[in-house]
Design an enzyme around this catalytic site. Structure first.
Site, PDB file in Angstrom:
ATOM      1  N   GLU A  88     -11.512   7.295  -0.836  1.00 18.68           N
ATOM      2  CA  GLU A  88     -12.855   6.792  -0.547  1.00 18.68           C
ATOM      3  C   GLU A  88     -13.494   7.440   0.681  1.00 18.68           C
ATOM      4  O   GLU A  88     -13.780   6.781   1.670  1.00 18.68           O
ATOM      5  CB  GLU A  88     -12.810   5.269  -0.355  1.00 18.68           C
ATOM      6  N   GLU A 123      -6.474   3.716  -9.295  1.00 15.40           N
ATOM      7  CA  GLU A 123      -6.496   2.268  -9.068  1.00 15.40           C
ATOM      8  C   GLU A 123      -7.085   1.629 -10.311  1.00 15.40           C
ATOM      9  O   GLU A 123      -8.087   2.116 -10.845  1.00 15.40           O
ATOM     10  CB  GLU A 123      -7.376   1.892  -7.863  1.00 15.40           C
TER      11      GLU A 123
HETATM   12  C1  IPT Z   1     -10.896   0.360  -3.665  1.00 17.36           C
HETATM   13  C2  IPT Z   1     -10.156   0.951  -2.505  1.00 17.36           C
HETATM   14  O1  IPT Z   1      -9.805   2.269  -2.752  1.00 17.36           O
HETATM   15  C3  IPT Z   1      -8.927   0.193  -2.156  1.00 17.36           C
HETATM   16  O2  IPT Z   1      -8.493   0.607  -0.889  1.00 17.36           O
HETATM   17  C4  IPT Z   1      -9.189  -1.274  -2.161  1.00 17.36           C
HETATM   18  O3  IPT Z   1     -10.152  -1.571  -1.210  1.00 17.36           O
HETATM   19  C5  IPT Z   1      -9.693  -1.667  -3.501  1.00 17.36           C
HETATM   20  O4  IPT Z   1     -10.876  -1.008  -3.762  1.00 17.36           O
HETATM   21  C6  IPT Z   1     -10.028  -3.125  -3.584  1.00 17.36           C
HETATM   22  O5  IPT Z   1      -9.024  -3.960  -3.192  1.00 17.36           O
HETATM   23  S1  IPT Z   1     -12.572   0.805  -3.456  1.00 17.36           S
HETATM   24  C7  IPT Z   1     -13.558  -0.246  -4.449  1.00 17.36           C
HETATM   25  C8  IPT Z   1     -14.916  -0.369  -3.826  1.00 17.36           C
HETATM   26  C9  IPT Z   1     -13.715   0.280  -5.820  1.00 17.36           C
END
Ligand code: IPT
Length: 973
Positions: free
Chosen positions: A417, A493
């Site tokens: 990010e 993710e």
């Molecule tokens: C995403 C992040 O990469 C991760 O660190 C964590 O914050 C997660 O979301 C949520 O728990 S970023 C999200 C805005 C898609």
């Protein structure tokens, strides 16, 4: 940079440089035979509110620190009574004015006096090594300044030989919580300053290994491995006795080997010897490449069944001990997880040794995130500002140089990010040049210009399906778009495991197993980052954002893991284990066959022992072994099940087939269940109907029907065979889950908010009629929240035979509903003494429509207390799926039996849904002294993943529609 009002030069903690005075980065070498001295333990400690509150006289020998406090090293000072942790997700907890930081900059001075051991070598050099300090350190030894550094989760070394004395060495470390480096470390986690990884003094003998790079590839066609160890300085020797290898450094040899994979983590012991040092090596032969649009290891497609892992311990924060690291990996392996993304920084280096040893594919991610610039339209983003590039490349180099010798690492990730920018390209260029043997990962740039794999986060199922077919919508520059379309795809993710959930895992897995391009993903995330705390009266709970008085915070968004903070698996992990199991066991029970498919990428099934069990009404009536051939990856076999044992007519039967470890492994005991499935046997006979024999009789303010007594005015059941009840009535409300509430950036379908806005937590029940007929009591109601004309009619039709009561509920929607319902069923209260539950249905754990893969039909017994899932922020939990019947009993055997037609969702708890909804931490849940509240649901809304990702898939939504369902209640004892 738009910084104003300062006259250059900036102090070291604010300038953009990565630091001064450090040695070049090099490979982590725990297996060196050179002397080392741990400097961990108790240090003197002083916290100052600003960076300049104290001068540096404390670093001078002779300084009197007797008035200071103490701190362990490694540790975070905010977890030792000095200041407090801060949790923010995206936001920087300070004004964004890079590279400047606030004047209020908590600064921890650390002091340690040490002697050299008597046998410390007098010749050679010495190095002082820091494995991790958040966020900026300035270091002195015996009054001499060694330098400064940033890059919290990266190692830094200083040459110190000339400064060492046999005794009374004074090591002084000043640590600033905030630095320019903080702008590069905006990961979604607690801000935890301190020396949180080890500090070590390393002897460097004359002629020792400055750095080494093990190149160990595998040729899957020839079955050979090629080894070459480059070292500086050259002239050393490399031996691998098991392979009969004795090579010069820089020389390569090819021999027959067993390859390293995450499924078969075969390591060969070796040594690298130079004139002054021997380093033991653990060599894994494997080759990573992208070929024909597919990510392959040793020539085979790999499917990532991954998790994102932050380093976290509920007491020590990111200061992790080895046992905790090993525990994480054992838990991953036992839950069929085969990959870990080290979100969002290189982990403690010992963790990677364990990954090599136990077998995990690793995406090693650099310590880099600048997410907080997103709301500023990425203005002044450090990754797109050349002045920061040296700091970025320094971070990449420190990661790659430290970790390059781990066979488990198959991708380097630039960070998380950060938007896009030239600095990221510079990192990628550096990495590609230094180590072309691995794939470069970065999610934040859709063009994929710098990467070897297309990676996304939280992409919805439908879009993932398109990507799988390589038919996704075009994006950006045509040439780059075409290039990206040729790349393999992962979700770095997905499936946000916050609170109850994630839902929708099965549907993702089906996609990953269907499309070659879709190579799996990494669930967000491994563990809830809740800190263990106690209420004033000693009740333990887990603290989250806001619990430390932070003025800006993101609440319980920090608790979004598959493990609870104490590392107990949550239902989400149990579900994930089932969904990703590497053996498919399928069949519809007809024809007495079961199909077994090997879903491993590399191994056959000879390490598993299969067994079957035949159950009637959840009770085993036969069991045995099942001979399964050692199927190769991807192969299937149809196997005959034995003839089922005879069971009583009308009994519902099931086959359960399990695959277990045939022998103990490094992470699991013999008999550990890897995969399982249930196949239908015979279906239950139609439920015995309650022949309505009783006639309702009105007497005063009561109506009596069979074993039941009702309130004549409201038609509510108040007593059943002597059990005082708060009679069943329609219930739609559930304490919204984090996934129901959704994330603020989700534009719509945030049903948790929509339901509350609509008022489903404050339904009014208007009684329109209480009708007594010959053999039945009918109660007609209209159920609706205030201030709207939408609602439902609920008609309760009661009948009775000698000792049972049957309730048939008929529900009809009224008005224009624009959202699904949280739940649809009845809620009743039973005496608090009925604290033991037993049921025939799905279990043993909770399940919801889209989180039910791991729910197995059986006969289960748990106390009501054990049926609760202790989500760190309390919310809907604990439903059991497909329940045919349930009993709630008191220790004396009295109680209630409930049978559902059709099967129902069964929930029991010692507080109301309203209390669950109001609770913010687990101690807010106070057991009622009088009542166990029971929900018997005909329907439940799915869970989804909307606390960060997509919502509930269409088939799992509880749409408003006419419904009919019934329950039979019988008093027990
Ligand atoms: C995403 C992040 O990469 C991760 O660190 C964590 O914050 C997660 O979301 C949520 O728990 S970023 C999200 C805005 C898609």
């Amino acid at each position: 940079m738009n910084s104003t009002q300062h006259t250059p030069p900036l102090p070291y903690y604010e300038d953009v440089s990565p630091g001064t005075g450090c040695l070049p980065p090099r490979a982590w070498a725990p297996g060196s035979d050179a002397a080392r001295l741990s400097l961990g333990g108790t240090w003197a400690f002083r916290l100052s509110p600003t960076a300049a509150a104290e001068d540096d006289s404390f670093a001078r020998p002779g300084y009197d620190a007797s008035g200071w406090g103490e701190i362990p090293v490694p540790a975070h000072w905010v977890l030792h009574g000095h200041g407090a942790p801060i949790y923010t997700n995206v936001n920087y907890p300070f004004p964004v004015d890079p590279p400047r930081v606030p004047t209020e900059n908590p600064t921890g001075d650390h002091l340690r006096v040490f002697d050299l051991p008597g046998d410390w070598p007098t010749s050679g050099q010495a190095v002082l090594r820091f494995e991790g300090v958040e966020s900026c350190a300035r270091v002195w030894l015996n009054g001499e300044e060694l330098g400064t550094f940033k890059g919290s989760r990266l190692p830094h070394e200083f040459a110190v030989a000339g400064l060492l004395k046999p005794s009374g060495n004074v090591l002084a470390v000043r640590v600033h919580q905030w630095s320019s480096g903080s702008y590069l470390e905006d990961q979604d986690q607690w801000w935890l300053p301190g020396i949180f990884r080890e500090v070590t003094l390393l002897h460097r003998p004359a002629g020792s290994v400055a750095d080494f790079f093990v190149h160990a590839s595998y040729d899957h066609v020839g079955g050979t491995g090629t080894l070459r160890v480059d070292a500086e300085p050259g002239g050393g020797r490399v031996t691998v006795p098991e392979l009969g290898l004795d090579l010069a450094t820089g020389e390569s040899a090819t021999v027959a080997v067993e390859p390293w994979t995450a499924e078969t983590p075969r390591l060969y012991e070796g040594t690298l010897t130079t004139g002054g040092e021997t380093v033991s090596l653990r060599i894994g032969f494997r080759t990573v490449l992208v070929e024909d649009g597919v990510f392959k290891v040793n020539g085979h497609r790999v499917l990532f069944r991954g998790v994102n892992r932050h380093e976290f311990h509920p007491v020590t924060g990111r200061a992790l001990d080895l046992a905790t690291m090993r525990r994480d990996l054992e838990l991953m392996k036992r839950h069929n997880i085969n990959a870990v993304r080290t979100s969002h920084y290189p982990p403690h280096p010992a963790f990677l040794d364990l990954c090599d040893e136990l077998g995990l594919w690793v995406v090693d991610e650099c310590d880099l995130e600048t997410h907080g610039f997103v709301d500023l339209d990425w203005r002044n983003n450090p990754v797109d500002d050349d002045r920061w590039t040296p700091a970025l490349v320094d971070r990449a180099a420190r990661m790659v140089e430290r970790d390059k010798n781990h066979p488990s690492i198959v991708m380097w990730s630039l960070g998380n990010e950060c938007g896009t920018g030239r600095g990221l390209s510079a990192m990628a260029d550096w990495i590609r040049e230094r180590d072309p043997s691995r794939v470069i990962h970065y999610e934040g740039d859709l063009s994929c210009a710098d990467t070897g794999i297309y990676s996304r986060m939280y992409a919805p199922h439908a879009e993932v399906a398109q990507i799988g077919a390589r038919t996704e919508a075009p994006w950006g520059d045509a040439a780059l778009d075409a290039r990206r379309r040729e790349l393999p795809f992962i979700q770095c993710e997905y499936a946000h495991a916050m609170g109850n959930g994630p839902g929708g895992l099965s549907e993702y897995q089906r996609l990953f197993e269907t499309h070659e391009r879709l190579q799996g993903g990494f669930v967000w995330e491994w563990i809830d980052h809740g800190f263990a705390r106690h209420t004033p009266n000693g009740t333990p709970y887990y603290a989250y954002g806001g619990d430390f008085g932070e003025e800006l915070h993101d609440g319980n968004f920090v608790c979004d893991g598959l493990l609870f903070p104490d590392r107990t698996p949550s239902p989400g992990l149990i579900e994930y284990k089932k969904v990703i199991e590497p053996v498919r066991i399928e069949g519809d029970g007809s024809g007495g066959t079961v199909r077994i498919t090997n879903g491993h990428d590399f191994t056959d099934l000879s390490h598993l022992a299969f067994s079957w069990r035949y159950e009637a009404e959840g009770v085993a009536v036969g069991s045995g072994e099942l001979a399964v051939p050692p199927l190769a990856p991807g192969e299937s076999a149809d196997l005959k099940l034995p003839a089922p044992a005879a069971t009583a007519p009308g009994e519902e039967t099931r086959w359960t087939v399990e695959a277990r470890l045939a022998a103990a492994t490094a992470w699991g005991e013999a008999g550990h269940v890897v995969a399982w499935a249930q196949l239908p046997g015979s279906a239950a006979a139609a439920p015995a109907s309650v022949t309505a024999t009783g006639a309702p009789r009105r007497g005063g303010d009561r109506i009596v029907l069979g074993p039941g007594t009702f309130d004549a005015a409201t038609g509510t059941l108040t007593d059943l065979g002597g059990l005082t009840l708060t009679g069943p009535r329609l219930d739609l409300w559930r304490a919204p889950t984090d996934n129901d509430n959704g994330a603020s950036w989700q534009p719509d379908e945030r049903y948790g908010l929509i339901w509350r806005e609509l008022g489903l937590h404050r339904l009014q029940h208007r009684v329109d009629a209480v009708d007594l007929a010959d053999r039945e009591l009918t109660v007609r109601t209209r159920v609706a929240p205030a201030a709207t004309d939408v609602g439902l009619t609920a008609v309760y039709q009661w009948t009775a035979d000698g000792d049972r009561l049957r309730l048939a509920v008929s529900v009809t929607p009224l008005g224009e509903w624009s959202c699904p319902l949280p739940r649809l069923g009845v809620r009743l209260g039973v005496p608090a003494a009925l604290g033991a539950a037993e049921w025939f249905g799905g279990g043993p754990g909770e399940a919801y429509p889209d989180t039910r893969a791991a729910s197995r039909l059986g006969r289960w017994a748990l106390s009501v207390d054990e049926m609760q899932t202790p989500y760190v922020r309390p919310q809907e939990n604990g439903a059991r799926a497909d329940v045919r019947w349930a009993r709630l009993t008191a220790p004396d055997g009295t109680g209630l039996r409930i049978e559902g037609h059709p099967p129902f969702w069964f929930t029991a708890r010692r507080w109301t849904t309203e209390q669950l909804d109001a609770a913010e931490h687990t101690p807010d849940l106070v057991a009622s002294p009088d009542t166990v509240w029971v929900n018997l649901d005909h329907g439940q809304q799915g869970i989804g993943s909307q606390s960060c990702g997509p919502g509930v898939l269409e088939p799992h939504r509880l749409l408003v529609a006419p419904a009919e369902f019934s329950f039979t209640f019988a008093p027990l004892g």
